[in-house]
Scaffold this motif. Structure first.
Motif, PDB file in Angstrom:
ATOM      1  N   PRO A  47      35.565  35.123  40.102  1.00 20.62           N
ATOM      2  CA  PRO A  47      36.241  36.224  40.795  1.00 20.62           C
ATOM      3  C   PRO A  47      35.495  36.612  42.068  1.00 20.62           C
ATOM      4  O   PRO A  47      34.334  36.247  42.261  1.00 20.62           O
ATOM      5  CB  PRO A  47      36.192  37.353  39.768  1.00 20.62           C
ATOM      6  CG  PRO A  47      34.927  37.096  39.010  1.00 20.62           C
ATOM      7  CD  PRO A  47      34.812  35.581  38.931  1.00 20.62           C
ATOM      8  N   THR A  48      36.173  37.346  42.918  1.00 25.36           N
ATOM      9  CA  THR A  48      35.499  37.897  44.101  1.00 25.36           C
ATOM     10  C   THR A  48      34.837  39.225  43.770  1.00 25.36           C
ATOM     11  O   THR A  48      33.863  39.616  44.414  1.00 25.36           O
ATOM     12  CB  THR A  48      36.492  38.108  45.257  1.00 25.36           C
ATOM     13  OG1 THR A  48      37.537  39.015  44.829  1.00 25.36           O
ATOM     14  CG2 THR A  48      37.115  36.791  45.683  1.00 25.36           C
ATOM     15  N   HIS A  49      35.377  39.925  42.754  1.00 22.64           N
ATOM     16  CA  HIS A  49      34.853  41.237  42.376  1.00 22.64           C
ATOM     17  C   HIS A  49      34.871  41.379  40.858  1.00 22.64           C
ATOM     18  O   HIS A  49      35.761  40.851  40.180  1.00 22.64           O
ATOM     19  CB  HIS A  49      35.703  42.369  42.974  1.00 22.64           C
ATOM     20  CG  HIS A  49      35.680  42.427  44.468  1.00 22.64           C
ATOM     21  ND1 HIS A  49      36.355  41.506  45.252  1.00 22.64           N
ATOM     22  CD2 HIS A  49      35.064  43.294  45.328  1.00 22.64           C
ATOM     23  CE1 HIS A  49      36.166  41.808  46.519  1.00 22.64           C
ATOM     24  NE2 HIS A  49      35.391  42.868  46.597  1.00 22.64           N
ATOM     25  N   ILE A  50      33.885  42.098  40.334  1.00 20.06           N
ATOM     26  CA  ILE A  50      33.814  42.442  38.920  1.00 20.06           C
ATOM     27  C   ILE A  50      33.655  43.955  38.823  1.00 20.06           C
ATOM     28  O   ILE A  50      32.833  44.545  39.522  1.00 20.06           O
ATOM     29  CB  ILE A  50      32.616  41.766  38.231  1.00 20.06           C
ATOM     30  CG1 ILE A  50      32.707  40.243  38.343  1.00 20.06           C
ATOM     31  CG2 ILE A  50      32.532  42.181  36.772  1.00 20.06           C
ATOM     32  CD1 ILE A  50      31.449  39.534  37.865  1.00 20.06           C
ATOM     33  N   VAL A  51      34.453  44.571  37.954  1.00 25.24           N
ATOM     34  CA  VAL A  51      34.356  46.014  37.790  1.00 25.24           C
ATOM     35  C   VAL A  51      34.467  46.365  36.311  1.00 25.24           C
ATOM     36  O   VAL A  51      35.203  45.722  35.562  1.00 25.24           O
ATOM     37  CB  VAL A  51      35.453  46.740  38.611  1.00 25.24           C
ATOM     38  CG1 VAL A  51      36.853  46.308  38.162  1.00 25.24           C
ATOM     39  CG2 VAL A  51      35.310  48.251  38.509  1.00 25.24           C
ATOM     40  N   GLY A  52      33.721  47.366  35.882  1.00 26.70           N
ATOM     41  CA  GLY A  52      33.829  47.842  34.507  1.00 26.70           C
ATOM     42  C   GLY A  52      32.519  48.391  34.000  1.00 26.70           C
ATOM     43  O   GLY A  52      31.498  48.347  34.691  1.00 26.70           O
ATOM     44  N   ASP A  53      32.574  48.938  32.787  1.00 29.68           N
ATOM     45  CA  ASP A  53      31.340  49.395  32.153  1.00 29.68           C
ATOM     46  C   ASP A  53      30.741  48.278  31.294  1.00 29.68           C
ATOM     47  O   ASP A  53      29.660  48.430  30.737  1.00 29.68           O
ATOM     48  CB  ASP A  53      31.589  50.648  31.316  1.00 29.68           C
ATOM     49  CG  ASP A  53      32.729  50.485  30.321  1.00 29.68           C
ATOM     50  OD1 ASP A  53      32.992  49.338  29.894  1.00 29.68           O
ATOM     51  OD2 ASP A  53      33.366  51.491  29.985  1.00 29.68           O
ATOM     52  N   PHE A  54      31.486  47.157  31.202  1.00 28.24           N
ATOM     53  CA  PHE A  54      31.035  45.965  30.480  1.00 28.24           C
ATOM     54  C   PHE A  54      30.726  46.258  29.018  1.00 28.24           C
ATOM     55  O   PHE A  54      29.829  45.684  28.423  1.00 28.24           O
ATOM     56  CB  PHE A  54      29.835  45.311  31.189  1.00 28.24           C
ATOM     57  CG  PHE A  54      30.113  45.022  32.635  1.00 28.24           C
ATOM     58  CD1 PHE A  54      31.120  44.152  33.002  1.00 28.24           C
ATOM     59  CD2 PHE A  54      29.396  45.652  33.637  1.00 28.24           C
ATOM     60  CE1 PHE A  54      31.407  43.911  34.332  1.00 28.24           C
ATOM     61  CE2 PHE A  54      29.663  45.412  34.972  1.00 28.24           C
ATOM     62  CZ  PHE A  54      30.678  44.528  35.323  1.00 28.24           C
ATOM     63  N   ASP A  55      31.529  47.172  28.448  1.00 28.89           N
ATOM     64  CA  ASP A  55      31.407  47.427  27.019  1.00 28.89           C
ATOM     65  C   ASP A  55      32.147  46.362  26.218  1.00 28.89           C
ATOM     66  O   ASP A  55      31.823  46.092  25.068  1.00 28.89           O
ATOM     67  CB  ASP A  55      31.935  48.819  26.661  1.00 28.89           C
ATOM     68  CG  ASP A  55      33.403  49.017  27.047  1.00 28.89           C
ATOM     69  OD1 ASP A  55      33.910  48.245  27.885  1.00 28.89           O
ATOM     70  OD2 ASP A  55      34.031  49.941  26.514  1.00 28.89           O
ATOM     71  N   SER A  56      33.143  45.724  26.844  1.00 32.09           N
ATOM     72  CA  SER A  56      33.911  44.678  26.164  1.00 32.09           C
ATOM     73  C   SER A  56      33.336  43.294  26.450  1.00 32.09           C
ATOM     74  O   SER A  56      33.246  42.447  25.564  1.00 32.09           O
ATOM     75  CB  SER A  56      35.376  44.719  26.613  1.00 32.09           C
ATOM     76  OG  SER A  56      35.954  45.978  26.307  1.00 32.09           O
ATOM     77  N   ALA A  57      32.979  43.039  27.689  1.00 33.47           N
ATOM     78  CA  ALA A  57      32.386  41.755  28.068  1.00 33.47           C
ATOM     79  C   ALA A  57      30.882  41.818  27.825  1.00 33.47           C
ATOM     80  O   ALA A  57      30.171  42.594  28.448  1.00 33.47           O
ATOM     81  CB  ALA A  57      32.681  41.457  29.537  1.00 33.47           C
ATOM     82  N   ILE A  82      38.493  57.381  34.212  1.00 31.72           N
ATOM     83  CA  ILE A  82      39.499  56.411  34.600  1.00 31.72           C
ATOM     84  C   ILE A  82      39.279  55.122  33.822  1.00 31.72           C
ATOM     85  O   ILE A  82      38.204  54.886  33.275  1.00 31.72           O
ATOM     86  CB  ILE A  82      39.456  56.111  36.119  1.00 31.72           C
ATOM     87  CG1 ILE A  82      38.093  55.518  36.517  1.00 31.72           C
ATOM     88  CG2 ILE A  82      39.787  57.346  36.929  1.00 31.72           C
ATOM     89  CD1 ILE A  82      38.039  55.038  37.958  1.00 31.72           C
ATOM     90  N   THR A  83      40.321  54.294  33.763  1.00 33.80           N
ATOM     91  CA  THR A  83      40.195  53.000  33.091  1.00 33.80           C
ATOM     92  C   THR A  83      39.576  51.985  34.053  1.00 33.80           C
ATOM     93  O   THR A  83      39.531  52.194  35.272  1.00 33.80           O
ATOM     94  CB  THR A  83      41.577  52.492  32.649  1.00 33.80           C
ATOM     95  OG1 THR A  83      42.391  52.281  33.810  1.00 33.80           O
ATOM     96  CG2 THR A  83      42.253  53.482  31.717  1.00 33.80           C
ATOM     97  N   ASP A  84      39.132  50.866  33.494  1.00 36.44           N
ATOM     98  CA  ASP A  84      38.610  49.781  34.330  1.00 36.44           C
ATOM     99  C   ASP A  84      39.704  49.254  35.265  1.00 36.44           C
ATOM    100  O   ASP A  84      39.434  48.888  36.413  1.00 36.44           O
ATOM    101  CB  ASP A  84      38.089  48.643  33.460  1.00 36.44           C
ATOM    102  CG  ASP A  84      36.885  49.055  32.624  1.00 36.44           C
ATOM    103  OD1 ASP A  84      36.143  49.952  33.051  1.00 36.44           O
ATOM    104  OD2 ASP A  84      36.690  48.486  31.528  1.00 36.44           O
ATOM    105  N   THR A  85      40.948  49.225  34.771  1.00 31.49           N
ATOM    106  CA  THR A  85      42.066  48.758  35.601  1.00 31.49           C
ATOM    107  C   THR A  85      42.278  49.683  36.789  1.00 31.49           C
ATOM    108  O   THR A  85      42.521  49.226  37.910  1.00 31.49           O
ATOM    109  CB  THR A  85      43.352  48.670  34.763  1.00 31.49           C
ATOM    110  OG1 THR A  85      43.146  47.760  33.674  1.00 31.49           O
ATOM    111  CG2 THR A  85      44.522  48.185  35.596  1.00 31.49           C
ATOM    112  N   HIS A  86      42.185  50.980  36.548  1.00 32.39           N
ATOM    113  CA  HIS A  86      42.321  51.946  37.641  1.00 32.39           C
ATOM    114  C   HIS A  86      41.225  51.734  38.679  1.00 32.39           C
ATOM    115  O   HIS A  86      41.479  51.738  39.894  1.00 32.39           O
ATOM    116  CB  HIS A  86      42.269  53.372  37.083  1.00 32.39           C
ATOM    117  CG  HIS A  86      42.555  54.437  38.090  1.00 32.39           C
ATOM    118  ND1 HIS A  86      42.975  55.705  37.732  1.00 32.39           N
ATOM    119  CD2 HIS A  86      42.499  54.448  39.451  1.00 32.39           C
ATOM    120  CE1 HIS A  86      43.151  56.432  38.821  1.00 32.39           C
ATOM    121  NE2 HIS A  86      42.869  55.690  39.875  1.00 32.39           N
TER     122      HIS A  86
END
Length: 220
Positions: A47-57, A82-86
């Motif tokens: 990917p060009t960007h990664i976003v999240g709290d990385f609780d799932s990955a 907010i959600t990771d998607t947001h």
């Protein structure tokens, strides 16, 4: 030139569907939202960007991408509003993307599906075209005249729901079940499972916002 982005969420997303999407669509940016990164990893796509709290990955599964040059990482606090998607949408808006595809945003977690549909309203507010896709559904929010062409349909069935407030003056032409200047309440089930009977179906309204879902029978 119009910039496009694809957001890969952590919902249900088969590799076959994702590969077919990438074969048909060229995106300027590819944003992995948390667990969506694992799907890309299986396919060997960076990917060009990664976003999240990385609780799932899991940490060890994402570190290789987070340490890779050219991949921008936005790490979120697990305690967030907010959600990771947001958050991924916010990144796409900041990149001035006018068309944004959201994959992996439906599936077993109905709460996440509803949240993703609600997030589409930010696309309307930003004048961006945001589309949720899975193997059986194409989901959009519409607050102005829309033309659906039979040759471009995603699925046989077209369902319309009032998003939030009442949709005033809803008119449908070219549909099996037409409407003329109808006020659709948010609790109405009238718009479920309509179909096109003409080459073009026209949706128009005087005010309000519709959830437009094109669906086909099949497995996710």
């Amino acid at each position: 030139m119009t910039k496009t982005a694809a957001i890969i969420g952590g919902g249900s997303l088969s590799e076959d569907f994702a590969l077919r999407f990438f074969e048909k669509n060229t995106c300027d940016y590819l944003i992995a939202a948390d667990r969506g990164l694992l799907v890309l990893k299986k396919m060997g796509i960076v990917p060009t960007h990664i976003v999240g709290d990385f609780d799932s990955a899991r940490e060890e599964e994402t570190r290789v991408y987070r340490d890779m040059s050219g991949v921008e990482v936005c790490r979120l606090n697990p305690v967030k509003d907010i959600t990771d998607t947001h958050a991924a949408l916010d990144i796409a808006f900041g990149l001035d993307c006018k068309k944004i595809f959201l994959l992996g945003c439906t599936g077993r977690r109905l709460d996440h599906t509803i949240a993703a549909i609600r997030d589409l309203r930010f696309g309307l507010a930003e004048n961006r075209e945001c589309v949720i896709l899975d193997p059986c559904n194409r989901i959009r929010l519409v607050n102005k005249r829309m033309v659906l062409r039979k040759k471009e349909q995603y699925g046989r069935y077209i369902s319309l729901f009032a998003f939030g407030e009442t949709v005033r003056g809803l008119t449908l032409t070219g549909f099996r079940y037409p409407l003329n200047d109808y006020d659709m309440e948010s609790v109405s089930a009238l718009g479920v499972s309509n179909e096109l009977t003409a080459a073009e179906g026209i949706i128009s309204m005087k005010s309000g916002t519709l959830v437009v879902i094109e669906s086909k029978d099949g497995e996710l």
